[in-house]
Design a protein around this motif. Sequence first.
Motif, PDB file in Angstrom:
ATOM      1  N   ILE A  65       1.062  -1.321  -0.274  1.00 36.82           N
ATOM      2  CA  ILE A  65      -0.169   0.046   0.081  1.00 36.82           C
ATOM      3  C   ILE A  65       0.887   1.540   0.659  1.00 36.82           C
ATOM      4  O   ILE A  65       0.891   1.999  -0.455  1.00 36.82           O
ATOM      5  CB  ILE A  65      -1.241   0.138   0.853  1.00 36.82           C
ATOM      6  CG1 ILE A  65      -2.123  -1.504   1.153  1.00 36.82           C
ATOM      7  CG2 ILE A  65      -1.629   1.468   1.651  1.00 36.82           C
ATOM      8  CD1 ILE A  65      -2.910  -1.539   2.167  1.00 36.82           C
ATOM      9  N   GLY A  66       2.136   1.079   0.707  1.00 37.83           N
ATOM     10  CA  GLY A  66       2.784   2.670   0.350  1.00 37.83           C
ATOM     11  C   GLY A  66       3.215   2.499  -0.848  1.00 37.83           C
ATOM     12  O   GLY A  66       3.143   3.930  -1.168  1.00 37.83           O
ATOM     13  N   ARG A  67       3.863   1.560  -1.657  1.00 35.09           N
ATOM     14  CA  ARG A  67       4.149   1.594  -2.834  1.00 35.09           C
ATOM     15  C   ARG A  67       3.552   2.132  -3.716  1.00 35.09           C
ATOM     16  O   ARG A  67       3.663   2.808  -5.009  1.00 35.09           O
ATOM     17  CB  ARG A  67       4.992   0.224  -3.150  1.00 35.09           C
ATOM     18  CG  ARG A  67       6.345  -0.393  -2.465  1.00 35.09           C
ATOM     19  CD  ARG A  67       6.964   0.641  -2.339  1.00 35.09           C
ATOM     20  NE  ARG A  67       7.167   1.528  -1.233  1.00 35.09           N
ATOM     21  CZ  ARG A  67       6.898   1.967  -0.358  1.00 35.09           C
ATOM     22  NH1 ARG A  67       7.133   0.354   0.195  1.00 35.09           N
ATOM     23  NH2 ARG A  67       7.280   2.499   0.666  1.00 35.09           N
ATOM     24  N   VAL A  68       2.261   1.720  -3.733  1.00 35.23           N
ATOM     25  CA  VAL A  68       0.748   2.441  -4.271  1.00 35.23           C
ATOM     26  C   VAL A  68       0.488   4.027  -3.876  1.00 35.23           C
ATOM     27  O   VAL A  68       0.232   4.482  -4.749  1.00 35.23           O
ATOM     28  CB  VAL A  68      -0.386   1.462  -4.038  1.00 35.23           C
ATOM     29  CG1 VAL A  68      -1.534   1.938  -4.569  1.00 35.23           C
ATOM     30  CG2 VAL A  68       0.160  -0.009  -4.680  1.00 35.23           C
ATOM     31  N   ILE A  69       1.106   3.794  -2.803  1.00 40.59           N
ATOM     32  CA  ILE A  69       0.683   5.166  -2.150  1.00 40.59           C
ATOM     33  C   ILE A  69       2.158   6.394  -3.242  1.00 40.59           C
ATOM     34  O   ILE A  69       1.964   7.342  -3.832  1.00 40.59           O
ATOM     35  CB  ILE A  69       0.789   6.276  -0.911  1.00 40.59           C
ATOM     36  CG1 ILE A  69      -0.402   4.875  -0.297  1.00 40.59           C
ATOM     37  CG2 ILE A  69       1.293   7.618  -0.403  1.00 40.59           C
ATOM     38  CD1 ILE A  69      -0.841   5.276   1.591  1.00 40.59           C
ATOM     39  N   ASP A  70       3.677   6.024  -3.573  1.00 38.52           N
ATOM     40  CA  ASP A  70       4.076   6.675  -3.707  1.00 38.52           C
ATOM     41  C   ASP A  70       3.847   6.671  -5.492  1.00 38.52           C
ATOM     42  O   ASP A  70       4.212   7.645  -5.609  1.00 38.52           O
ATOM     43  CB  ASP A  70       5.302   5.610  -3.857  1.00 38.52           C
ATOM     44  CG  ASP A  70       5.633   5.694  -2.311  1.00 38.52           C
ATOM     45  OD1 ASP A  70       5.355   6.547  -1.363  1.00 38.52           O
ATOM     46  OD2 ASP A  70       6.093   5.316  -2.191  1.00 38.52           O
ATOM     47  N   LEU A  71       2.804   5.224  -5.941  1.00 39.12           N
ATOM     48  CA  LEU A  71       3.282   5.645  -7.745  1.00 39.12           C
ATOM     49  C   LEU A  71       2.375   6.406  -7.435  1.00 39.12           C
ATOM     50  O   LEU A  71       2.270   7.504  -9.121  1.00 39.12           O
ATOM     51  CB  LEU A  71       3.222   4.453  -7.610  1.00 39.12           C
ATOM     52  CG  LEU A  71       2.542   3.883  -9.229  1.00 39.12           C
ATOM     53  CD1 LEU A  71       3.557   4.203 -10.016  1.00 39.12           C
ATOM     54  CD2 LEU A  71       1.835   3.155  -9.762  1.00 39.12           C
ATOM     55  N   VAL A  72       0.922   6.734  -7.207  1.00 33.81           N
ATOM     56  CA  VAL A  72       0.206   7.816  -7.551  1.00 33.81           C
ATOM     57  C   VAL A  72       0.552   9.090  -6.544  1.00 33.81           C
ATOM     58  O   VAL A  72      -0.040  10.045  -7.766  1.00 33.81           O
ATOM     59  CB  VAL A  72      -1.124   7.449  -6.272  1.00 33.81           C
ATOM     60  CG1 VAL A  72      -2.297   8.292  -6.008  1.00 33.81           C
ATOM     61  CG2 VAL A  72      -1.961   5.973  -6.733  1.00 33.81           C
ATOM     62  N   LEU A  73       1.501   9.149  -6.508  1.00 37.43           N
ATOM     63  CA  LEU A  73       1.722  10.412  -5.948  1.00 37.43           C
ATOM     64  C   LEU A  73       2.754  10.780  -7.317  1.00 37.43           C
ATOM     65  O   LEU A  73       2.764  12.157  -7.762  1.00 37.43           O
ATOM     66  CB  LEU A  73       2.574  10.881  -4.640  1.00 37.43           C
ATOM     67  CG  LEU A  73       1.453  10.794  -3.499  1.00 37.43           C
ATOM     68  CD1 LEU A  73       2.423  11.037  -1.703  1.00 37.43           C
ATOM     69  CD2 LEU A  73       0.781  11.814  -3.447  1.00 37.43           C
ATOM     70  N   ALA A  74       3.153  10.056  -8.009  1.00 41.48           N
ATOM     71  CA  ALA A  74       3.993  10.331  -8.226  1.00 41.48           C
ATOM     72  C   ALA A  74       3.522  10.845 -10.246  1.00 41.48           C
ATOM     73  O   ALA A  74       4.220  11.103 -11.185  1.00 41.48           O
ATOM     74  CB  ALA A  74       5.267   8.798  -9.035  1.00 41.48           C
ATOM     75  N   PHE A  75       2.360  10.320 -10.041  1.00 45.41           N
ATOM     76  CA  PHE A  75       1.747  10.307 -11.225  1.00 45.41           C
ATOM     77  C   PHE A  75       1.153  11.726 -11.597  1.00 45.41           C
ATOM     78  O   PHE A  75       0.692  12.490 -10.736  1.00 45.41           O
ATOM     79  CB  PHE A  75       0.042   9.625 -11.697  1.00 45.41           C
ATOM     80  CG  PHE A  75       0.089   9.046 -12.222  1.00 45.41           C
ATOM     81  CD1 PHE A  75       0.646   8.095 -13.498  1.00 45.41           C
ATOM     82  CD2 PHE A  75       0.288   7.414 -11.437  1.00 45.41           C
ATOM     83  CE1 PHE A  75       0.323   6.996 -14.365  1.00 45.41           C
ATOM     84  CE2 PHE A  75       0.908   6.471 -12.293  1.00 45.41           C
ATOM     85  CZ  PHE A  75       0.507   5.849 -14.208  1.00 45.41           C
ATOM     86  N   PRO A  76       1.950  12.827 -12.394  1.00 42.31           N
ATOM     87  CA  PRO A  76       0.942  14.135 -12.854  1.00 42.31           C
ATOM     88  C   PRO A  76      -0.225  14.406 -13.409  1.00 42.31           C
ATOM     89  O   PRO A  76      -1.290  13.551 -14.373  1.00 42.31           O
ATOM     90  CB  PRO A  76       1.967  14.574 -13.932  1.00 42.31           C
ATOM     91  CG  PRO A  76       2.700  13.569 -14.308  1.00 42.31           C
ATOM     92  CD  PRO A  76       2.369  11.878 -13.822  1.00 42.31           C
ATOM     93  N   GLN A  77      -0.794  14.497 -11.916  1.00 40.87           N
ATOM     94  CA  GLN A  77      -1.908  14.453 -11.854  1.00 40.87           C
ATOM     95  C   GLN A  77      -2.953  15.253 -13.385  1.00 40.87           C
ATOM     96  O   GLN A  77      -3.854  15.254 -13.711  1.00 40.87           O
ATOM     97  CB  GLN A  77      -2.818  14.938 -11.682  1.00 40.87           C
ATOM     98  CG  GLN A  77      -4.685  14.689 -11.111  1.00 40.87           C
ATOM     99  CD  GLN A  77      -4.946  15.042  -9.143  1.00 40.87           C
ATOM    100  OE1 GLN A  77      -4.355  14.623  -7.856  1.00 40.87           O
ATOM    101  NE2 GLN A  77      -6.181  15.475  -8.943  1.00 40.87           N
TER     102      GLN A  77
END
Length: 333
Positions: free
Chosen positions: A153-165
């Motif tokens: 879940i922590g890596r998923v959070i990092d991945l979502v934060l890395a996306f340019p929304q």
Amino acid sequence: MTSPLQESALEAAEPSAGATEITGIASKSPGQLAFARFRKDKKSMVSLYIVIFYLLAAIAAPILVKTGVLDPLTTNLHLLDANSLPSGDWWGMSWDHPLGVEPGAGRDVLSRIWYGITFSLVVALSGSLIAVTVGVALGIIAGYTGGWVDSIIGRVIDLVLAFPQTLLLLAAAPLGVALLTENLHVPEGPLSQGMFVVLVLGLFGWTGTARLIRGQVLSLREREFIDAARLFGASRRRIWFKELLPNLWAPVLVTFTLYMPAFISAEAALAYLGVSVRPPTPTLGNVLNDALQYAGADFLWFFAPAFLIALIVVSFNLLGDGLRDALDPKAER
């Protein structure tokens, strides 16, 4: 007959005329104490009244449109001059159009702004509900379970934060709206456009809530009532939603009140980029976007939605700050 000693003892036992009677001390629940602290903050109370007013206005707008009191879509070209600007003084203001009419189309400005509040708040409210629900669920699971589940879940959070929304919204808007209309059979138009914005805001805005809830759960899972629930054989689902979740309502409520202004501002920014609900359906964002090119010629049309967006955002932020302080049991220490 009583002796002098007995009379003096009786007089001492009787309450004097000026003495006050001792009454029991009424206990207060944590909610009552929090509400008392909240009421002392005048800025938060004023913000609460403003938020309630906007919510009531948003609820009333569709009813007023149905009854014909508001008319945000009808054009009034006869109220425009040769340059497509409102004829007369004060931007075409009259009893029928208290805030004047739009340049170019002649639609009633008050009706469009009032009806736009409904769409903007619906988008912000729906996105906030999705973000808070996903964030709370994943935060509880990650904080309580730990181990590899927490790491994933922590890596998923990092991945979502890395996306340019913003770039994702611009690139995927046509495809996302097409998927909603063709696969989910959502009617094409404002509903599909609004649903796409809501899904993107909600599914990319939950990360802060998940991190906050995870940190709270890491401390709560070591408490005695969680150990007692485990000893009695409670399932993980019961511990998550019956034991942990009731102790997280304060940060969840504060987070929700802070998501609302962020998503209202985001909707206005997306309307400027042409991704949100498109005209003629009004939102505060696209009304403000339409008014930009006429900011000099029709200042009121530009100022009114900009002022309302700013007021809503500030009110929700102050309300969130007041709730955070009121729900903190150490606030007065």
